[in-house]
Design a protein around this motif. Structure first.
Motif, mmCIF file in Angstrom:
data_model
loop_
_atom_site.group_PDB
_atom_site.id
_atom_site.type_symbol
_atom_site.label_atom_id
_atom_site.label_comp_id
_atom_site.label_asym_id
_atom_site.label_seq_id
_atom_site.Cartn_x
_atom_site.Cartn_y
_atom_site.Cartn_z
ATOM 1 N N ASP A 162 1.686 28.479 -64.409
ATOM 2 C CA ASP A 162 2.556 29.659 -64.459
ATOM 3 C C ASP A 162 3.939 29.415 -63.849
ATOM 4 O O ASP A 162 4.817 30.263 -63.945
ATOM 5 N N GLN A 163 4.168 28.246 -63.239
ATOM 6 C CA GLN A 163 5.491 27.893 -62.731
ATOM 7 C C GLN A 163 6.382 27.301 -63.823
ATOM 8 O O GLN A 163 7.590 27.206 -63.645
ATOM 9 N N LEU A 164 5.786 26.892 -64.936
ATOM 10 C CA LEU A 164 6.560 26.269 -66.004
ATOM 11 C C LEU A 164 7.397 27.308 -66.737
ATOM 12 O O LEU A 164 6.977 28.448 -66.922
ATOM 13 N N ILE A 165 8.551 26.893 -67.166
ATOM 14 C CA ILE A 165 9.469 27.772 -67.874
ATOM 15 C C ILE A 165 9.059 27.810 -69.340
ATOM 16 O O ILE A 165 8.907 26.777 -69.977
ATOM 17 N N ASP A 166 8.864 29.003 -69.877
ATOM 18 C CA ASP A 166 8.415 29.140 -71.268
ATOM 19 C C ASP A 166 9.576 29.433 -72.210
ATOM 20 O O ASP A 166 9.642 30.483 -72.837
ATOM 21 N N ASP A 167 10.492 28.489 -72.325
ATOM 22 C CA ASP A 167 11.595 28.644 -73.276
ATOM 23 C C ASP A 167 11.598 27.476 -74.256
ATOM 24 O O ASP A 167 12.631 26.962 -74.642
ATOM 25 N N LEU A 168 10.401 27.089 -74.668
ATOM 26 C CA LEU A 168 10.248 25.951 -75.562
ATOM 27 C C LEU A 168 10.588 26.339 -76.995
ATOM 28 O O LEU A 168 10.399 27.486 -77.406
ATOM 29 N N ARG A 169 11.060 25.352 -77.750
ATOM 30 C CA ARG A 169 11.291 25.573 -79.178
ATOM 31 C C ARG A 169 9.944 25.704 -79.878
ATOM 32 O O ARG A 169 8.897 25.390 -79.313
ATOM 33 N N GLU A 170 9.988 26.128 -81.125
ATOM 34 C CA GLU A 170 8.764 26.355 -81.896
ATOM 35 C C GLU A 170 7.893 25.104 -82.005
ATOM 36 O O GLU A 170 6.678 25.181 -82.012
ATOM 37 N N ASP A 171 8.518 23.936 -82.070
ATOM 38 C CA ASP A 171 7.759 22.697 -82.240
ATOM 39 C C ASP A 171 7.519 21.961 -80.922
ATOM 40 O O ASP A 171 7.150 20.796 -80.915
ATOM 41 N N GLU A 172 7.717 22.630 -79.783
ATOM 42 C CA GLU A 172 7.476 22.025 -78.474
ATOM 43 C C GLU A 172 6.287 22.700 -77.804
ATOM 44 O O GLU A 172 6.061 23.899 -77.982
ATOM 45 N N PHE A 173 5.555 21.900 -77.015
ATOM 46 C CA PHE A 173 4.366 22.407 -76.338
ATOM 47 C C PHE A 173 4.236 21.722 -74.995
ATOM 48 O O PHE A 173 4.639 20.579 -74.832
ATOM 49 N N TYR A 174 3.652 22.412 -74.054
ATOM 50 C CA TYR A 174 3.212 21.745 -72.841
ATOM 51 C C TYR A 174 1.856 21.143 -73.168
ATOM 52 O O TYR A 174 0.996 21.799 -73.767
ATOM 53 N N GLN A 175 1.660 19.906 -72.786
ATOM 54 C CA GLN A 175 0.410 19.225 -73.111
ATOM 55 C C GLN A 175 -0.801 20.012 -72.623
ATOM 56 O O GLN A 175 -1.806 20.106 -73.320
ATOM 57 N N VAL A 176 -0.703 20.593 -71.458
ATOM 58 C CA VAL A 176 -1.832 21.323 -70.889
ATOM 59 C C VAL A 176 -2.267 22.481 -71.790
ATOM 60 O O VAL A 176 -3.438 22.841 -71.823
ATOM 61 N N ASP A 177 -1.340 23.042 -72.557
ATOM 62 C CA ASP A 177 -1.679 24.157 -73.443
ATOM 63 C C ASP A 177 -2.465 23.716 -74.672
ATOM 64 O O ASP A 177 -3.091 24.536 -75.339
ATOM 65 N N LEU A 178 -2.433 22.424 -74.987
ATOM 66 C CA LEU A 178 -3.165 21.919 -76.151
ATOM 67 C C LEU A 178 -4.614 21.562 -75.818
ATOM 68 O O LEU A 178 -5.455 21.479 -76.709
#
Length: 181
Positions: free
Chosen positions: A91-107
C-alpha cells in the motif's frame, strides 16, 4: 532503525544495500524499480526481520543510489548493512502506472492460461538473473517452471479477471513437435 515486529505479508522487494560509500555512513543501494527517483517517496523501508529504515539523504545514479539512513552515522555501521534486502508494504506503492505496467507482486496468484482457455497453473513468483524478467509459474501438475516475461510469451494480462494468457510455444512450455491431444 526501529524494530517492527509486524509481519510483512504484503511486502514488495525494492532494493538491496551494497557497499559503504565514504566514512559518514552512506551506502550504495541497488534499486530494483523502474524509477529510482521514487525510492525516497515510498517512506519507511523494511528488511526481512521487520526493522525499519528511514532515508535521510539520497543521490541517484542510474538504477543505484547513495543513501544515508537515519541512525547510521559511520562507515562501520554502514558496513553492517551490506546485503540487506529492503521492502515496502504494497500500500506504500504509488498507483499511477500506465495500462501496460504492473507491479510484479500484483501478478502473483493470477491464473495462467492459453488462448483457448485451458488453465496451465498460476503465477507464484518472479526472478531476474540479469538477462530479463522471468515469470515463475506453478503448473497444475505441481511442477514449477520459469518462462520469459515478455509480450511474446505473455501476450495478454487481464488483472480484473484474474488471469494472464501464455503462448505455450513462446514460453517454452511445449516443444515444436508436440501437438495437443
Amino acid at each position: 532503525m526501529k524494530y517492527n515486529k509486524e509481519k510483512l505479508k504484503n511486502k514488495v522487494y525494492l532494493a538491496i544495500i551494497g557497499m559503504p560509500h565514504g566514512i559518514r555512513g552512506d551506502v550504495f543501494v541497488k534499486i530494483l524499480s523502474a524509477d529510482p527517483q521514487r525510492f525516497k517517496s515510498y517512506g519507511t523501508l523494511y528488511d526481512d526481520m521487520g526493522r525499519s529504515y528511514e532515508i535521510v539523504t539520497l543521490r541517484t545514479q542510474k538504477n543505484n543510489a547513495i543513501v544515508r539512513f537515519k541512525g547510521v552515522e559511520n562507515r562501520n555501521a554502514a558496513e553492517s548493512l551490506k546485503g540487506i534486502h529492503l521492502y515496502v508494504m504494497r500500500d506504500q506503492l504509488i498507483d499511477d502506472l500506465r495500462e501496460d505496467e504492473f507491479y510484479q507482486v500484483d501478478l502473483i496468484g493470477l491464473r495462467v492460461q492459453e488462448y483457448g482457455g485451458k488453465i496451465l497453473g498460476e503465477v507464484c513468483g518472479f526472478c531476474n538473473f540479469g538477462a530479463g524478467d522471468l515469470l515463475e509459474i506453478r503448473l497444475n501438475t505441481g511442477k514449477r517452471m520459469l518462462i520469459p516475461f515478455s509480450k511474446v510469451a505473455v501476450p495478454e494480462i487481464c488483472m480484473d479477471s484474474g488471469f494472464l494468457i501464455v503462448d505455450p510455444m513462446a514460453a517454452g512450455l511445449r516443444d515444436g513437435e508436440e501437438n495437443d491431444q
